[in-house]
Design an enzyme around this catalytic site. Sequence first.
Site, PDB file in Angstrom:
ATOM      1  N   SER A 294     -13.193   2.285  -7.282  1.00  0.00           N
ATOM      2  CA  SER A 294     -14.353   2.531  -8.149  1.00  0.00           C
ATOM      3  C   SER A 294     -13.987   3.552  -9.224  1.00  0.00           C
ATOM      4  O   SER A 294     -14.498   3.495 -10.347  1.00  0.00           O
ATOM      5  CB  SER A 294     -15.535   3.044  -7.330  1.00  0.00           C
ATOM      6  OG  SER A 294     -15.216   4.274  -6.708  1.00  0.00           O
ATOM      7  N   SER A 295     -13.095   4.481  -8.902  1.00  0.00           N
ATOM      8  CA  SER A 295     -12.734   5.511  -9.887  1.00  0.00           C
ATOM      9  C   SER A 295     -11.935   4.910 -11.042  1.00  0.00           C
ATOM     10  O   SER A 295     -12.208   5.212 -12.212  1.00  0.00           O
ATOM     11  CB  SER A 295     -11.950   6.647  -9.223  1.00  0.00           C
ATOM     12  OG  SER A 295     -10.819   6.151  -8.564  1.00  0.00           O
TER      13      SER A 295
ATOM     14  N   GLU B 116       0.833  -1.213   0.000  1.00  0.00           N
ATOM     15  CA  GLU B 116       0.000   0.000   0.000  1.00  0.00           C
ATOM     16  C   GLU B 116       0.863   1.257   0.000  1.00  0.00           C
ATOM     17  O   GLU B 116       1.867   1.337   0.720  1.00  0.00           O
ATOM     18  CB  GLU B 116      -0.879  -0.027   1.250  1.00  0.00           C
ATOM     19  CG  GLU B 116      -2.253   0.519   1.013  1.00  0.00           C
ATOM     20  CD  GLU B 116      -3.050  -0.324   0.030  1.00  0.00           C
ATOM     21  OE1 GLU B 116      -3.082   0.054  -1.157  1.00  0.00           O
ATOM     22  OE2 GLU B 116      -3.632  -1.324   0.440  1.00  0.00           O
ATOM     23  N   HIS B 117       0.463   2.218  -0.811  1.00  0.00           N
ATOM     24  CA  HIS B 117       1.186   3.491  -0.932  1.00  0.00           C
ATOM     25  C   HIS B 117       2.632   3.268  -1.351  1.00  0.00           C
ATOM     26  O   HIS B 117       3.545   3.934  -0.861  1.00  0.00           O
ATOM     27  CB  HIS B 117       1.125   4.278   0.389  1.00  0.00           C
ATOM     28  CG  HIS B 117      -0.193   4.981   0.576  1.00  0.00           C
ATOM     29  ND1 HIS B 117      -0.482   6.171  -0.042  1.00  0.00           N
ATOM     30  CD2 HIS B 117      -1.290   4.649   1.278  1.00  0.00           C
ATOM     31  CE1 HIS B 117      -1.716   6.549   0.306  1.00  0.00           C
ATOM     32  NE2 HIS B 117      -2.226   5.639   1.101  1.00  0.00           N
TER      33      HIS B 117
ATOM     34  N   ASP C   9      -4.197   0.489  -9.562  1.00  0.00           N
ATOM     35  CA  ASP C   9      -5.633   0.242  -9.714  1.00  0.00           C
ATOM     36  C   ASP C   9      -6.003  -0.058 -11.168  1.00  0.00           C
ATOM     37  O   ASP C   9      -6.713  -1.018 -11.461  1.00  0.00           O
ATOM     38  CB  ASP C   9      -6.437   1.462  -9.235  1.00  0.00           C
ATOM     39  CG  ASP C   9      -6.137   1.813  -7.788  1.00  0.00           C
ATOM     40  OD1 ASP C   9      -5.455   1.019  -7.108  1.00  0.00           O
ATOM     41  OD2 ASP C   9      -6.572   2.895  -7.343  1.00  0.00           O
TER      42      ASP C   9
ATOM     43  N   LEU D 255     -11.800   0.806  -2.940  1.00  0.00           N
ATOM     44  CA  LEU D 255     -11.874  -0.377  -3.801  1.00  0.00           C
ATOM     45  C   LEU D 255     -11.755  -0.001  -5.290  1.00  0.00           C
ATOM     46  O   LEU D 255     -12.160  -0.763  -6.166  1.00  0.00           O
ATOM     47  CB  LEU D 255     -13.181  -1.138  -3.547  1.00  0.00           C
ATOM     48  CG  LEU D 255     -13.380  -1.632  -2.107  1.00  0.00           C
ATOM     49  CD1 LEU D 255     -14.718  -2.353  -1.950  1.00  0.00           C
ATOM     50  CD2 LEU D 255     -12.231  -2.556  -1.659  1.00  0.00           C
TER      51      LEU D 255
ATOM     52  N   TYR E 257      -3.424  12.528   0.416  1.00  0.00           N
ATOM     53  CA  TYR E 257      -2.809  11.497  -0.431  1.00  0.00           C
ATOM     54  C   TYR E 257      -1.591  12.079  -1.158  1.00  0.00           C
ATOM     55  O   TYR E 257      -0.494  11.513  -1.119  1.00  0.00           O
ATOM     56  CB  TYR E 257      -3.841  10.971  -1.441  1.00  0.00           C
ATOM     57  CG  TYR E 257      -3.286   9.923  -2.385  1.00  0.00           C
ATOM     58  CD1 TYR E 257      -3.426   8.567  -2.098  1.00  0.00           C
ATOM     59  CD2 TYR E 257      -2.604  10.285  -3.551  1.00  0.00           C
ATOM     60  CE1 TYR E 257      -2.905   7.599  -2.956  1.00  0.00           C
ATOM     61  CE2 TYR E 257      -2.080   9.336  -4.408  1.00  0.00           C
ATOM     62  CZ  TYR E 257      -2.241   7.997  -4.107  1.00  0.00           C
ATOM     63  OH  TYR E 257      -1.714   7.042  -4.955  1.00  0.00           O
TER      64      TYR E 257
ATOM     65  N   ASP F 123       3.030   2.021  -4.931  1.00  0.00           N
ATOM     66  CA  ASP F 123       3.044   1.950  -6.401  1.00  0.00           C
ATOM     67  C   ASP F 123       3.610   3.226  -7.017  1.00  0.00           C
ATOM     68  O   ASP F 123       4.325   3.179  -8.016  1.00  0.00           O
ATOM     69  CB  ASP F 123       1.654   1.606  -6.980  1.00  0.00           C
ATOM     70  CG  ASP F 123       0.562   2.615  -6.663  1.00  0.00           C
ATOM     71  OD1 ASP F 123       0.748   3.468  -5.762  1.00  0.00           O
ATOM     72  OD2 ASP F 123      -0.498   2.563  -7.327  1.00  0.00           O
TER      73      ASP F 123
HETATM   74  C1  GLA Z   1      -5.026   4.670  -4.470  1.00  0.00           C
HETATM   75  C2  GLA Z   1      -4.211   4.967  -5.712  1.00  0.00           C
HETATM   76  C3  GLA Z   1      -3.213   3.855  -5.975  1.00  0.00           C
HETATM   77  C4  GLA Z   1      -2.401   3.535  -4.713  1.00  0.00           C
HETATM   78  C5  GLA Z   1      -3.309   3.357  -3.505  1.00  0.00           C
HETATM   79  C6  GLA Z   1      -2.549   3.190  -2.229  1.00  0.00           C
HETATM   80  O1  GLA Z   1      -5.857   3.567  -4.684  1.00  0.00           O
HETATM   81  O2  GLA Z   1      -5.050   5.101  -6.827  1.00  0.00           O
HETATM   82  O3  GLA Z   1      -2.383   4.210  -7.059  1.00  0.00           O
HETATM   83  O4  GLA Z   1      -1.429   4.514  -4.493  1.00  0.00           O
HETATM   84  O5  GLA Z   1      -4.182   4.449  -3.351  1.00  0.00           O
HETATM   85  O6  GLA Z   1      -1.805   2.025  -2.262  1.00  0.00           O
END
Ligand code: GLA
Length: 400
Positions: free
Chosen positions: A135-136, A40-41, A179, A133, A231, A43
């Site tokens: 959705s975007s 997580e966080h 995502d 999750l 973010y 990528d």
């Molecule tokens: C969001 C971003 C992803 C990633 C996650 C955290 O979903 O769209 O690129 O950075 O947060 O892991």
Amino acid sequence: MSAEPPNRRTHQLERFEREFGAARALRRVVAPGRVNLIGEHVDYSDLPVLPMALRQHASILFAPRDDGRVPLANVDPRFVPREFEIASEFEPFAAGDWGNYAKAAAQILARDHGATRGFDGVVDGDVPTAAGLASSAALVVACALALCVANELALEPLAFADLCARGERYVGTHGGAMDQTVCVLGRAGHALRIDFAPLRVEAVAVPSDWRFVVANSLVIADKSGSARDAYNARRASCDTAFERVRAALNEPDLRPPALLARHGEAELLEVGARTLTPLELARFRHALGEATRVERAVAALRRSARAEFGELMNASHASLAGDYDVSCRELDELVALQRRAGANGARLTGAGFGGCTVALCSADRVEPLLAALDREFFRPRGAPLAAFAALACDGARVVE
Ligand code: GLA
């Protein structure tokens, strides 16, 4: 966790079919949401991640047009109809407006591939919004796929995923490509290890008796709205931290994965301790630790080592709550509850600041886990159970 009552949805879709279906061929695309299992966080620092695509998806029923208009309806009444003309440069709607995800897809396809034709479409779907999750991403990918059909563009999947990730930054969030990549390339029954720069994927089978239970904290985590600055600030700290450590080691060209491979976590932390502010060091420590946990988690998945995978999820959550500061009281409560109820491990999933958790358990623990969530988290809040066992599904596709 579903969106709209079926009668309103059916009514909208039938109206669309009556209006457009007689004279023009109707097509349909679907694009799944995702749950990130670990990684997580990281990528946006090009470090690996391990998500899987969900059964929940965005879909668009559409009729390609000969001109560049894109009039879009949505079966969800929270999202009012939006319309725009395809161009390689255009102003977004107001921040947080759902129409910006369609504009994001249109702008990048016009710019990179000369797309000029739009479509009449109606958006449907059941990925919970602002819940971590993706959705975007599902909406951006679905719009981009519909535009590819309308413009007869056939893009290679990795290039398409990368394009959608770059496109989505149009909404103002400086996200990574996790995502969109799993949304495009997800595979049924598998998690997807994703590496970046260059983008590449490897599907890893999920053992048949493992279950990942997703639970919604009911705290809105709107990445294109209120959570956007938080973010982007996390990303900026990581960028700065890697930049400073690279400079201190005189390795100006090494991306984070190569830097980690060459110098190792301990040396990078030692250099970080000398060169970074305490806040940057905390963010940096999370990124390095999380990258190592992903490697271990992929190995544990291959060996069906459920307890070990669960421990890595717990460590990931601790790091996200502490060093990365993206958890909240409700997410912490959910992960603690799920561990007590028999999960091997649990963590927040997605960007955090609210949204969902993901917990790992054996198939026979799913029902007791859901019952505990209902009894101890949702009922006391007067809310219906907003949790489900995730099913790893295939990525985005044209279905009709
Ligand atoms: C969001 C971003 C992803 C990633 C996650 C955290 O979903 O769209 O690129 O950075 O947060 O892991």
